[in-house]
Design an enzyme around this catalytic site. Structure first.
Site, PDB file in Angstrom:
ATOM      1  N   HIS A  32      49.378  40.874 -32.025  1.00 12.00           N
ATOM      2  CA  HIS A  32      50.105  42.110 -31.720  1.00 12.00           C
ATOM      3  C   HIS A  32      49.796  42.602 -30.290  1.00 12.00           C
ATOM      4  CE1 HIS A  32      51.075  42.606 -36.002  1.00 12.00           C
ATOM      5  NE2 HIS A  32      51.823  43.642 -35.689  1.00 12.00           N
ATOM      6  N   PRO A  54      31.713  40.041 -62.291  1.00 10.19           N
ATOM      7  CA  PRO A  54      32.745  39.052 -61.951  1.00 10.19           C
ATOM      8  C   PRO A  54      34.155  39.669 -61.861  1.00 10.19           C
ATOM      9  CG  PRO A  54      31.204  38.079 -63.481  1.00 10.19           C
ATOM     10  CD  PRO A  54      30.820  39.538 -63.353  1.00 10.19           C
ATOM     11  N   GLY A  87      29.013  43.662 -53.364  1.00 10.93           N
ATOM     12  CA  GLY A  87      28.079  42.559 -53.111  1.00 10.93           C
ATOM     13  C   GLY A  87      28.471  41.872 -51.816  1.00 10.93           C
ATOM     14  N   THR A  88      27.513  41.769 -50.893  1.00  5.19           N
ATOM     15  CA  THR A  88      27.843  41.227 -49.569  1.00  5.19           C
ATOM     16  C   THR A  88      28.096  39.713 -49.645  1.00  5.19           C
ATOM     17  OG1 THR A  88      25.531  40.740 -49.066  1.00  5.19           O
ATOM     18  CG2 THR A  88      26.328  42.937 -48.457  1.00  5.19           C
ATOM     19  N   GLU A 109      34.860  42.805 -61.124  1.00  6.19           N
ATOM     20  CA  GLU A 109      34.866  43.627 -59.902  1.00  6.19           C
ATOM     21  C   GLU A 109      35.093  42.737 -58.678  1.00  6.19           C
ATOM     22  OE1 GLU A 109      31.633  46.369 -59.401  1.00  6.19           O
ATOM     23  OE2 GLU A 109      31.823  46.422 -57.215  1.00  6.19           O
ATOM     24  N   GLU A 133      21.946  53.248 -53.773  1.00  9.24           N
ATOM     25  CA  GLU A 133      21.151  54.435 -53.401  1.00  9.24           C
ATOM     26  C   GLU A 133      20.886  54.389 -51.899  1.00  9.24           C
ATOM     27  OE1 GLU A 133      17.652  54.344 -55.861  1.00  9.24           O
ATOM     28  OE2 GLU A 133      18.823  54.665 -57.699  1.00  9.24           O
ATOM     29  N   ILE A 181      31.661  54.383 -60.287  1.00  7.12           N
ATOM     30  CA  ILE A 181      30.434  53.691 -60.706  1.00  7.12           C
ATOM     31  C   ILE A 181      29.417  53.807 -59.579  1.00  7.12           C
ATOM     32  CG2 ILE A 181      31.414  51.421 -60.045  1.00  7.12           C
ATOM     33  CD1 ILE A 181      29.593  50.360 -62.467  1.00  7.12           C
ATOM     34  N   ALA A 182      28.222  54.258 -59.942  1.00  2.00           N
ATOM     35  CA  ALA A 182      27.198  54.558 -58.931  1.00  2.00           C
ATOM     36  C   ALA A 182      25.979  53.676 -59.142  1.00  2.00           C
ATOM     37  CB  ALA A 182      26.819  56.030 -59.010  1.00  2.00           C
TER      38      ALA A 182
HETATM   39  C1  LIG Z   1      33.294  52.209 -48.418  1.00  2.00           C
HETATM   40  C2  LIG Z   1      32.224  51.812 -49.370  1.00  2.00           C
HETATM   41  C3  LIG Z   1      32.441  51.952 -50.746  1.00  2.00           C
HETATM   42  C4  LIG Z   1      31.413  51.637 -51.639  1.00  2.00           C
HETATM   43  N1  LIG Z   1      31.597  51.882 -52.972  1.00  2.00           N
HETATM   44  C5  LIG Z   1      30.543  51.773 -53.821  1.00  2.00           C
HETATM   45  C6  LIG Z   1      30.634  52.230 -55.158  1.00  2.00           C
HETATM   46  O1  LIG Z   1      31.678  52.692 -55.605  1.00  2.00           O
HETATM   47  N2  LIG Z   1      29.530  52.130 -55.957  1.00  2.00           N
HETATM   48  C7  LIG Z   1      28.346  51.612 -55.494  1.00  2.00           C
HETATM   49  O2  LIG Z   1      27.398  51.566 -56.249  1.00  2.00           O
HETATM   50  N3  LIG Z   1      28.233  51.175 -54.211  1.00  2.00           N
HETATM   51  C8  LIG Z   1      29.289  51.264 -53.369  1.00  2.00           C
HETATM   52  N4  LIG Z   1      29.176  50.843 -52.062  1.00  2.00           N
HETATM   53  C9  LIG Z   1      27.913  50.268 -51.619  1.00  2.00           C
HETATM   54  C10 LIG Z   1      27.981  48.775 -51.358  1.00  2.00           C
HETATM   55  O3  LIG Z   1      28.154  48.059 -52.556  1.00  2.00           O
HETATM   56  C11 LIG Z   1      26.697  48.373 -50.611  1.00  2.00           C
HETATM   57  O4  LIG Z   1      26.803  48.917 -49.306  1.00  2.00           O
HETATM   58  C12 LIG Z   1      26.482  46.885 -50.567  1.00  2.00           C
HETATM   59  O5  LIG Z   1      26.163  46.377 -51.843  1.00  2.00           O
HETATM   60  C13 LIG Z   1      25.356  46.494 -49.595  1.00  2.00           C
HETATM   61  O6  LIG Z   1      24.214  47.253 -49.834  1.00  2.00           O
HETATM   62  P1  LIG Z   1      23.499  47.990 -48.592  1.00  2.00           P
HETATM   63  O7  LIG Z   1      24.518  48.779 -47.872  1.00  2.00           O
HETATM   64  O8  LIG Z   1      22.321  48.698 -49.118  1.00  2.00           O
HETATM   65  O9  LIG Z   1      23.030  46.826 -47.644  1.00  2.00           O
HETATM   66  P2  LIG Z   1      21.644  46.045 -47.726  1.00  2.00           P
HETATM   67  O10 LIG Z   1      21.379  45.608 -49.108  1.00  2.00           O
HETATM   68  O11 LIG Z   1      20.611  46.854 -47.030  1.00  2.00           O
HETATM   69  O12 LIG Z   1      21.995  44.768 -46.847  1.00  2.00           O
HETATM   70  C14 LIG Z   1      22.022  44.794 -45.419  1.00  2.00           C
HETATM   71  C15 LIG Z   1      22.241  43.351 -44.940  1.00  2.00           C
HETATM   72  O13 LIG Z   1      21.173  42.527 -45.432  1.00  2.00           O
HETATM   73  C16 LIG Z   1      21.726  41.427 -46.117  1.00  2.00           C
HETATM   74  N5  LIG Z   1      20.872  41.030 -47.244  1.00  2.00           N
HETATM   75  C17 LIG Z   1      20.333  41.824 -48.209  1.00  2.00           C
HETATM   76  N6  LIG Z   1      19.680  41.064 -49.104  1.00  2.00           N
HETATM   77  C18 LIG Z   1      19.799  39.795 -48.700  1.00  2.00           C
HETATM   78  C19 LIG Z   1      19.348  38.526 -49.206  1.00  2.00           C
HETATM   79  N7  LIG Z   1      18.641  38.436 -50.339  1.00  2.00           N
HETATM   80  N8  LIG Z   1      19.663  37.414 -48.519  1.00  2.00           N
HETATM   81  C20 LIG Z   1      20.401  37.462 -47.387  1.00  2.00           C
HETATM   82  N9  LIG Z   1      20.851  38.628 -46.858  1.00  2.00           N
HETATM   83  C21 LIG Z   1      20.578  39.758 -47.517  1.00  2.00           C
HETATM   84  C22 LIG Z   1      23.065  41.911 -46.636  1.00  2.00           C
HETATM   85  O14 LIG Z   1      23.928  40.825 -46.948  1.00  2.00           O
HETATM   86  C23 LIG Z   1      23.533  42.741 -45.465  1.00  2.00           C
HETATM   87  O15 LIG Z   1      24.112  41.924 -44.502  1.00  2.00           O
HETATM   88  C24 LIG Z   1      30.193  51.115 -51.154  1.00  2.00           C
HETATM   89  C25 LIG Z   1      29.994  50.944 -49.775  1.00  2.00           C
HETATM   90  C26 LIG Z   1      30.974  51.317 -48.899  1.00  2.00           C
HETATM   91  C27 LIG Z   1      30.680  51.213 -47.430  1.00  2.00           C
END
Ligand SMILES: Cc1cc2nc3c(=O)[nH]c(=O)nc-3n(C[C@H](O)[C@H](O)[C@H](O)COP(=O)(O)OP(=O)(O)OC[C@H]3O[C@@H](n4cnc5c(N)ncnc54)[C@H](O)[C@@H]3O)c2cc1C
Length: 417
Positions: free
Chosen positions: A376, A278, A402-403, A280, A165, A161-162
């Site tokens: 460890h 939810p 989602g962070t 996921e 960006e 799922i993509a």
């Molecule tokens: C190993 C790996 C696997 C992944 N797999 C997938 C996948 O299969 N499909 C897919 O679509 N994506 C995937 N992702 C992407 C992942 O879901 C995103 O990295 C994540 O949602 C965060 O987006 P971002 O990296 O653009 O960070 P950003 O959105 O740029 O966020 C950076 C920081 O700002 C904070 N922040 C952003 N907005 C707010 C807010 N409103 N309030 C407070 N803090 C905020 C964030 O919490 C974070 O700490 C993957 C990422 C990794 C590293």
């Protein structure tokens, strides 16, 4: 591409019910983690667990070192999991699945993956079942179901799922990948990054803007298929951990995607994502609890054997207190996620509950694994110890899906603040 198996229970070898209350560190060696008896599973799940465990021992564990170096698992992992009945458990039997809509089977797989320490190799498998499959199950037309579900169950069609960006992750509605209607096709342009299963995937659920002038209301979901002209894979990205997992960039240049590959109505993409997220997030939470539990199990074994100042390091009061804290927090997290799993099964989990489970359990796993590395000592930093790999692997869990901050935003909004 049928799975060739009639029902889930018919696929499973008969085996005695295991008491999960004592999560063992090794077969026949009851571990000490798991003071609270779980009532989540019944005998069928435990038989399924035994089969999954044997499968991982035979088909996953022996290959993980090679996959960690290669940065990707063999596609055969999926076809073998499919042949054993470990893909598409929720898919109707006539489409090649197990015919049982019960997320507890997914939980069993997630737990067994962690128990065996094959976390990175297992992620693509759980993503395929827990995260991508619901879109194919519930948003598809009968024709799409016939076209895709049998291959998804057999493992011949690997899914991804993509959404993310290069320029956006958390702020999904700002995505810039466009899909402009042209006759019976959409013409897709843009790129995605960090996509799990990105190299191996045959079917990529891709979030696009069919109306770039709108934010949420302009989003739709299209299935991009391997081999479509203009659909290119970029790098398999080098990561801190999760090395067996292919995480890739995807590029789209004038890709003609038939309208027949759209999931749901045009403009319903954001609503569909919100409805599926939810599950996921709960899947990630379930994995995180199992990851923490396994880290603690490895550590308990270690601190009983390793001595300092003439006594096992686990005997120091500080060690006992740290271990007691971890064990307590894991049990509390487990109780909450088990409750969420039942709520999901009954169709009543809320976005807020899943967000709570996701942020709390992943932050817990990060804390527990870090504490276990500390116990460890220097060996905790050596990759030959599974705890070191867990340390690198666990870091991403508070970010993807989602962070933690976004989870707290979701919960905070529901509090009216
Ligand atoms: C190993 C790996 C696997 C992944 N797999 C997938 C996948 O299969 N499909 C897919 O679509 N994506 C995937 N992702 C992407 C992942 O879901 C995103 O990295 C994540 O949602 C965060 O987006 P971002 O990296 O653009 O960070 P950003 O959105 O740029 O966020 C950076 C920081 O700002 C904070 N922040 C952003 N907005 C707010 C807010 N409103 N309030 C407070 N803090 C905020 C964030 O919490 C974070 O700490 C993957 C990422 C990794 C590293």
């Amino acid at each position: 591409m049928p799975c060739g198996v009639a029902t889930l229970s018919a696929r499973l070898p008969r085996a005695p019910l295991r008491a999960w209350a004592t999560l063992s560190g090794a077969d026949g060696d009851p571990g000490t983690v798991g003071a609270v008896e779980r009532t989540l599973f019944d005998a069928e799940h435990e038989m399924f667990r035994d089969s999954v465990r044997s499968f991982i021992d035979k088909e996953v564990a022996p290959h993980t070192e090679r996959w960690e170096k290669a940065g990707i698992v063999d596609r055969e992992l999926f076809t073998r999991a499919g042949a054993s009945g470990f893909l598409g458990m929720a898919v109707p039997e006539d489409l090649g699945g197990g015919g049982v809509e019960d997320f507890r089977y997914n939980v069993v797989i997630a737990e067994e993956v962690q128990r065996s320490g094959v976390n990175a190799a297992g992620l693509g498998w759980t993503l395929h079942n827990d995260i991508c499959l619901p879109y194919f199950l519930t948003l598809t037309t009968p024709e799409q179901k016939e076209r895709w579900l049998p291959g998804i169950c057999s493992g011949e069609l690997i899914t991804a799922i993509a959404m993310t960006e290069p320029g956006i992750g958390s702020d999904l509605a700002s995505m810039t990948t466009t899909a402009i209607r042209d006759g019976d096709d959409y013409v897709v342009n843009g790129s995605k990054t960090f996509i799990t299963n990105g190299i191996n995937a045959d079917l990529v659920i891709t979030a696009v803007k069919t109306d770039p002038s709108e934010r949420h209301a302009g989003m739709s979901l299209l299935v991009l298929e391997r081999g479509m002209e203009g659909f290119e894979r970029g790098r398999n990205l080098e990561k801190v951990g999760m090395h067996s997992q292919d995480t890739a960039e995807l590029f789209f240049t004038d890709v003609r995607v038939p309208v027949a590959n759209r999931l749901g109505e045009e403009g319903s993409g954001f609503r569909s994502l919100v409805a599926k997220l939810p599950q996921e997030r709960l899947s990630i939470a379930v994995t995180a609890v199992a990851q923490a539990r396994q880290a603690l199990d490895w550590t308990l074994e270690y601190v009983k054997e390793r001595t300092a100042f003439g006594i096992p390091i686990g005997s120091f009061q500080n060690s006992r207190f740290r271990l007691a804290e971890m064990a307590t927090e894991i049990e509390i997290a487990q109780t909450f996620t088990d409750r969420c799993v039942l709520a999901l099964n009954e169709g009543r989990i809320t976005a807020e509950e899943a967000a709570m489970a996701k942020w709390w359990c992943t932050e817990l796993a990060k804390r527990v694994v870090d504490g276990c590395v500390q116990l460890h000592g220097g060996y905790g930093y050596m990759l030959e110890y599974p705890i070191a790999r867990a340390y690198a692997d666990v870091r991403i869990t508070t970010i993807y899906g989602g962070t933690t901050e976004i989870m707290k935003e979701i919960i905070g909004r529901s509090l009216g603040v």
